[in-house]
Structure formats: structure tokens, C-alpha cells
Design a protein around this motif. Structure first.
Motif, PDB file in Angstrom:
ATOM      1  N   THR A 345       0.861  -1.183   0.000  1.00 25.95           N
ATOM      2  CA  THR A 345       0.000   0.000   0.000  1.00 25.95           C
ATOM      3  C   THR A 345       0.895   1.230   0.000  1.00 25.95           C
ATOM      4  O   THR A 345       2.031   1.181   0.495  1.00 25.95           O
ATOM      5  CB  THR A 345      -0.921   0.029   1.232  1.00 25.95           C
ATOM      6  OG1 THR A 345      -0.128   0.064   2.419  1.00 25.95           O
ATOM      7  CG2 THR A 345      -1.818  -1.200   1.262  1.00 25.95           C
ATOM      8  N   PHE A 346       0.384   2.326  -0.573  1.00 24.94           N
ATOM      9  CA  PHE A 346       1.210   3.526  -0.627  1.00 24.94           C
ATOM     10  C   PHE A 346       0.346   4.774  -0.517  1.00 24.94           C
ATOM     11  O   PHE A 346      -0.860   4.765  -0.776  1.00 24.94           O
ATOM     12  CB  PHE A 346       2.043   3.566  -1.913  1.00 24.94           C
ATOM     13  CG  PHE A 346       1.238   3.645  -3.180  1.00 24.94           C
ATOM     14  CD1 PHE A 346       0.852   4.873  -3.718  1.00 24.94           C
ATOM     15  CD2 PHE A 346       0.858   2.487  -3.859  1.00 24.94           C
ATOM     16  CE1 PHE A 346       0.112   4.950  -4.883  1.00 24.94           C
ATOM     17  CE2 PHE A 346       0.115   2.555  -5.026  1.00 24.94           C
ATOM     18  CZ  PHE A 346      -0.259   3.784  -5.555  1.00 24.94           C
ATOM     19  N   ILE A 347       1.009   5.831  -0.109  1.00 23.58           N
ATOM     20  CA  ILE A 347       0.374   7.139  -0.026  1.00 23.58           C
ATOM     21  C   ILE A 347       1.427   8.190  -0.345  1.00 23.58           C
ATOM     22  O   ILE A 347       2.597   8.020  -0.042  1.00 23.58           O
ATOM     23  CB  ILE A 347      -0.240   7.375   1.370  1.00 23.58           C
ATOM     24  CG1 ILE A 347      -0.985   8.707   1.420  1.00 23.58           C
ATOM     25  CG2 ILE A 347       0.835   7.326   2.452  1.00 23.58           C
ATOM     26  CD1 ILE A 347      -1.769   8.905   2.719  1.00 23.58           C
ATOM     27  N   ASN A 349       1.916  12.307  -2.706  1.00 23.59           N
ATOM     28  CA  ASN A 349       1.330  13.477  -3.357  1.00 23.59           C
ATOM     29  C   ASN A 349       1.540  13.391  -4.869  1.00 23.59           C
ATOM     30  O   ASN A 349       2.543  12.844  -5.331  1.00 23.59           O
ATOM     31  CB  ASN A 349       1.962  14.759  -2.810  1.00 23.59           C
ATOM     32  CG  ASN A 349       1.770  14.910  -1.311  1.00 23.59           C
ATOM     33  OD1 ASN A 349       0.665  14.796  -0.802  1.00 23.59           O
ATOM     34  ND2 ASN A 349       2.863  15.137  -0.594  1.00 23.59           N
ATOM     35  N   GLU A 366      -3.559  14.227  -3.165  1.00 26.23           N
ATOM     36  CA  GLU A 366      -2.993  13.038  -2.517  1.00 26.23           C
ATOM     37  C   GLU A 366      -3.286  11.808  -3.369  1.00 26.23           C
ATOM     38  O   GLU A 366      -4.399  11.631  -3.868  1.00 26.23           O
ATOM     39  CB  GLU A 366      -3.600  12.874  -1.126  1.00 26.23           C
ATOM     40  CG  GLU A 366      -3.011  11.717  -0.321  1.00 26.23           C
ATOM     41  CD  GLU A 366      -3.643  11.619   1.056  1.00 26.23           C
ATOM     42  OE1 GLU A 366      -3.027  12.109   2.027  1.00 26.23           O
ATOM     43  OE2 GLU A 366      -4.762  11.042   1.149  1.00 26.23           O
ATOM     44  N   THR A 368      -3.232   7.592  -3.349  1.00 29.39           N
ATOM     45  CA  THR A 368      -3.195   6.386  -2.523  1.00 29.39           C
ATOM     46  C   THR A 368      -3.436   5.184  -3.417  1.00 29.39           C
ATOM     47  O   THR A 368      -3.958   5.311  -4.535  1.00 29.39           O
ATOM     48  CB  THR A 368      -4.251   6.420  -1.418  1.00 29.39           C
ATOM     49  OG1 THR A 368      -5.548   6.560  -2.017  1.00 29.39           O
ATOM     50  CG2 THR A 368      -4.019   7.577  -0.459  1.00 29.39           C
ATOM     51  N   ASN A 370      -3.023   0.476  -3.702  1.00 25.97           N
ATOM     52  CA  ASN A 370      -2.402  -0.776  -3.262  1.00 25.97           C
ATOM     53  C   ASN A 370      -2.054  -1.619  -4.471  1.00 25.97           C
ATOM     54  O   ASN A 370      -2.726  -1.591  -5.503  1.00 25.97           O
ATOM     55  CB  ASN A 370      -3.299  -1.532  -2.275  1.00 25.97           C
ATOM     56  CG  ASN A 370      -4.635  -1.921  -2.892  1.00 25.97           C
ATOM     57  OD1 ASN A 370      -4.692  -2.803  -3.745  1.00 25.97           O
ATOM     58  ND2 ASN A 370      -5.718  -1.283  -2.452  1.00 25.97           N
ATOM     59  N   ASP A 412      -6.924  11.797  -5.110  1.00 26.62           N
ATOM     60  CA  ASP A 412      -7.849  12.636  -4.355  1.00 26.62           C
ATOM     61  C   ASP A 412      -7.722  14.094  -4.822  1.00 26.62           C
ATOM     62  O   ASP A 412      -6.632  14.596  -5.066  1.00 26.62           O
ATOM     63  CB  ASP A 412      -7.526  12.549  -2.858  1.00 26.62           C
ATOM     64  CG  ASP A 412      -8.489  13.372  -2.023  1.00 26.62           C
ATOM     65  OD1 ASP A 412      -9.701  13.123  -2.123  1.00 26.62           O
ATOM     66  OD2 ASP A 412      -8.014  14.265  -1.295  1.00 26.62           O
TER      67      ASP A 412
END
Length: 472
Positions: A345-347, A349, A366, A368, A370, A412
Motif C-alpha cells: 500500500t502507498f500514499i 502526493n 494526494e 493512494t 495498493n 484525491d
């Protein structure tokens, strides 16, 4: 004698106690890569103190309080002409009250400097004196009682690895003692000549400093010889990397081991929980999350162009990797491996700039997502570098290739910026073509991982000489 005892205890705490296959619960394990290894060894000796009182038969250490000695020569009649004196069948108490005053180690050079003091010792046993004073022969035997106070000792121990083996041996032990005071009572001393006996007692009590000065070098020399023999007898059958491990999380593998690949795999499995949270002493950052500064996407011609920068990406799940296969080629300094990543999983910008014909869109926000059931193929090559006369493993090429699995990505904030209709279309396109988006960014993602992982790996391998990581 006191210094000899303590250095024996130090060697047990420093060398023997950390190396048995079945480690007793009272042993505090130390590792030579620990930046606080000196403090660790000191703690190990302290932990051993109550057991030293009772003795440790498995390393041939007798009880120390009281401790028994067969014979101690005080004056040998050679370096001290006309004076030969020794003590025998000695029992001493007070050794367990030792205090460590100094402990300095040079692990690479295998040099150990140990300082200790004993407040007070009491001894009793047999004595024998054979001397000549002003042509008058003096011979006497009997029992003695003594107490010695203010004993300070310092020992310099030099170790080495035995030729053709990986056995820890000791080439020299230099012991220096300083004694503040002593009192000595010799029963039946010259009872047949009370006048001469009283004169001899007065001579001893009035010249304590001189007697200490004369007798100490011989005691130091003899104690060093006995201690050197004892130390080598203890360690001669023990592998250095077993008795004084490289680290708490690295198991040393031998290059000639037919099961070398399995050994390396086990090392990686053991290392992962440490790497998950980082290893500050090796300057190795945490794998959870693994942070990538920037991953860039540059796709399409000018009239159908997509530029995207993904920054401050935090990846979670790297430490859950599964090693499917690993092949080492030590002569060619090459490793290849296949790895499974069950779920990443990643998050981070994103900053995106899209230009399709006359439609333009720019947005930030943002990102996000997986990545599920991804695979990794690794080809790693290295060379050998020299630093301060020692050789180290240096990774020069870390080629990582991702094998794509299932992907889900969310951007997002697209609908809150610019052309919302276009943004809605972008969301649908991304939803239906996530794998294509990942395919586009994969080369730069792989490059970012290559740079980051080779940095982490070299931070570790540059800490340990090559012959310690992979024994010849």
C-alpha cells in the motif's frame, strides 16, 4: 593472583559466555558490531558475578569465593639471589568483591584492556622460606595467614585468529598489579631462634613497600603465563564468530558452504524485522514505510502529453516479502533472486499536467493505492573496496524488475480543481486502466527503488569486512 582471576572472568564474560550452542539463561550476549560492546561485556561480567562465586564447571572455572591455588612463588631464588619463598595450598576469600575500573576494546585489532580493583583479600595456607641473610641461613616452613588491601590490576590482552582456522587464540597477556598494603603472619617462623625470627619479622613489617616492589614483577609474570594458558585452553575449540558474534541480526555465512544460498535467505529473513523499524547504528532507515522522494511520469507527444510527479511516496508492506529463490555466484560477485510481494500500500502526493489536443488539465492532491501479488526479479552485482586496509562488499548495480499484479490507485482532489468534467473522465479512465498507468510509471518506480535499496544495502555491508560477512 587477583588480577589473574578477574581477567579470567572477563574472558568468560567477553568470549566464552556468548558462544555456547545452548546458552545458559544467566549469560548476557554481546556482539562485536554493537557500538556499546564494552558496556555490554561489563554488564555480562556483572551478571556472571553470583555464578562465579559458585564456579562454572562447563568452562573449567572454579568457585572464586573462596578460591584455591596450589602454589604461588613469591621469590624464585634466581632474580632474587639468596631468597626463595613460596606459598602453597592457598585458600583466598574476597575475590567476588571486585570492581571494574576500566574496559577498553579494539574489536578489529582484538585488543582488550581491563582494569579492576579488589578492596580486601584474606588468605591462608602453607609457606616455605629458604634464604640467607648476612651469611646466616634461614629455613622455615609452616602455615601462614595474610590479608592484602588496595589491590589494583590492569591487563592488556592480545587476541588473534588461528592460522587456517577461525579459532580465537591469545598471543600475549600483560598483567600489571599495584598493592597498597599487606599483613603477614608466619606460624612457626624460626621458632628455634626467637631473636633472629623477631628480627626477620621486623625486617618484613618495616620494609613492606620494598618487598612489594621486589615481588610484584615475578607475580605479574607468572600470573600472565598461567592466564595465557588458561585462556587458550578455553577458546581453542571455539569458532570466533560463534563465541563473539558479528551482530545480533547477522549470521555469518561461509563462501564455501554448499548451502550458502539457504544461509543468505535465512539471514535476510532474520534481518527483516530489524529493517522494518530501521537500524540506527548501521544508518539503515526503516523499511516501513519505505520513502521515495520522487517518481516521474512523462508520456506521449506534445499534443497528447501526460506529465505527473509523485512525491513523498510512502510504501508499506516491503518487509512482508517472500523469497521464492536466490542464487549466489561468489566468484563473479553476483546474486540473483525472485521475490513475491503479497501486498503493497502507498500514499503520497501527485502533481499532474495533462495536455490532450485543446484540453488542458492541471491538478495536485494526494495519491493512494495498493499493489497486490506483485513479483520482483533482482540482479545484484558488487565489487570489493578497501578502507583502512580492510576489504568491504560494495554494491554497484542493483537491477530490480517489477512483475505486475493487481493495482488500485486513487487520486484525491481531481474534482475540486479546474475542468471537473474532464476530471470525471480522467477518474473513469484511471479506474479502468490502472494497470496501464502503473506500467507507465514502473521504469521510474524501479529506478527509485534501485537507488534506495542499494543505499540501504551498502550502509550495512560497509560496516563489516567482507571476510566477516562471508567467511573464506
Amino acid at each position: 593472583m587477583a588480577g589473574q582471576f578477574f581477567i579470567s572472568s572477563f574472558l568468560i564474560g567477553c568470549v566464552i559466555s556468548v558462544g555456547f550452542a545452548a546458552i545458559p539463561e544467566y549469560i548476557h550476549i554481546c556482539h562485536r558490531s554493537d557500538p556499546k560492546v564494552g558496556a555490554c561485556i561489563k554488564d555480562s561480567v556483572e551478571f556472571l558475578r553470583p555464578y562465579l562465586v559458585k564456579g562454572i564447571p562447563e568452562v573449567n572455572v572454579p568457585p572464586i569465593d573462596p578460591i584455591k591455588f596450589d602454589k604461588i612463588v613469591i621469590f624464585d631464588g634466581v632474580s632474587t639471589p639468596n631468597l626463595n619463598a613460596y606459598l602453597a595450598n592457598i585458600e583466598a576469600t574476597g575475590l567476588s568483591k571486585f570492581e571494574i575500573t576500566k574496559l577498553k576494546l579494539d574489536v578489529d585489532k582484538m585488543t582488550y584492556l581491563v582494569g579492576v580493583k579488589f578492596p580486601f583479600l584474606e588468605m591462608h595456607g602453607d609457606y616455605s622460606v629458604d634464604a640467607k641473610i648476612l651469611a646466616a641461613p634461614i629455613k622455615s616452613q609452616g602455615q601462614f595467614h595474610a590479608n592484602v588491601s588496595g589491590i589494583q590490576g590492569q591487563g592488556l590482552i592480545q587476541g588473534y585468529i588461528g592460522e587456517g582456522t577461525n579459532r580465537l587464540l591469545f598471543s600475549s597477556i600483560s598483567l600489571k598489579l599495584k598493592i597498597s598494603d599487606f599483613n603477614l603472619d608466619l606460624e612457626n617462623f624460626l621458632n628455634n631462634d626467637p631473636v633472629l625470627g623477631q628480627a626477620a619479622r621486623s625486617l618484613v613489617s618495616g620494609n613492606k613497600d620494598e618487598l612489594i616492589r621486589i615481588s610484584t614483577p615475578y607475580i605479574e609474570r607468572k600470573a600472565s603465563e598461567v592466564l595465557l594458558e588458561l585462556a587458550n585452553r578455553i577458546t581453542e575449540h571455539l569458532d570466533y564468530d560463534e563465541v563473539f558474534p558479528l551482530s545480533s541480526y547477522l549470521h555469518v555465512c561461509k563462501r564455501t558452504d554448499p548451502q550458502l544460498d539457504d544461509c543468505i535467505i535465512n539471514d535476510i529473513i532474520t534481518l527483516m524485522p530489524k529493517l522494518k523499524n530501521g537500524i540506527p547504528e548501521l544508518n539503515a532507515p526503516a523499511l516501513e514505510p519505505l520513502v521515495l522522494d520522487t517518481v516521474k511520469l512523462r508520456s506521449g507527444p506534445n499534443r497528447a502529453k501526460i506529465d505527473a510527479d509523485l512525491t513523498d511516496l510512502k510504501l508499506y508492506g516491503i518487509s512482508d516479502l517472500k523469497i521464492l529463490s536466490l542464487k549466489s555466484d561468489i566468484p563473479n560477485k553476483l546474486f540473483t533472486a525472485k521475490i513475491a510481494l503479497p501486498r503493497i500500500t502507498f500514499i503520497g502526493n501527485y502533481d499532474i499536467d495533462i495536455n490532450v489536443l485543446i484540453l488542458k488539465y492541471q491538478g495536485k492532491g494526494e495519491i493512494t493505492g495498493n499493489l497486490t501479488d506483485y513479483g520482483v526479479e533482482i540482479k545484484l552485482s558488487y565489487n570489493i573496496i578497501t578502507n583502512d586496509g580492510k576489504e568491504y562488499m560494495n554494491l554497484v548495480n542493483f537491477k530490480l524488475s517489477l512483475i505486475q499484479g493487481k493495482s488500485v490507485i486513487m487520486l484525491d482532489g481531481l474534482l475540486r480543481q479546474g475542468n471537473t468534467a474532464f476530471a470525471k473522465g480522467m477518474i473513469e479512465v484511471l479506474k479502468d486502466n490502472t494497470d496501464l498507468f502503473v506500467t507507465e510509471i514502473m521504469p521510474n518506480l524501479e529506478e527509485g527503488l534501485n537507488v534506495k535499496l542499494i543505499e540501504i544495502a551498502n550502509n550495512i555491508t560497509h560496516q563489516f569486512p567482507y571476510d566477516e560477512l562471508f567467511l573464506p
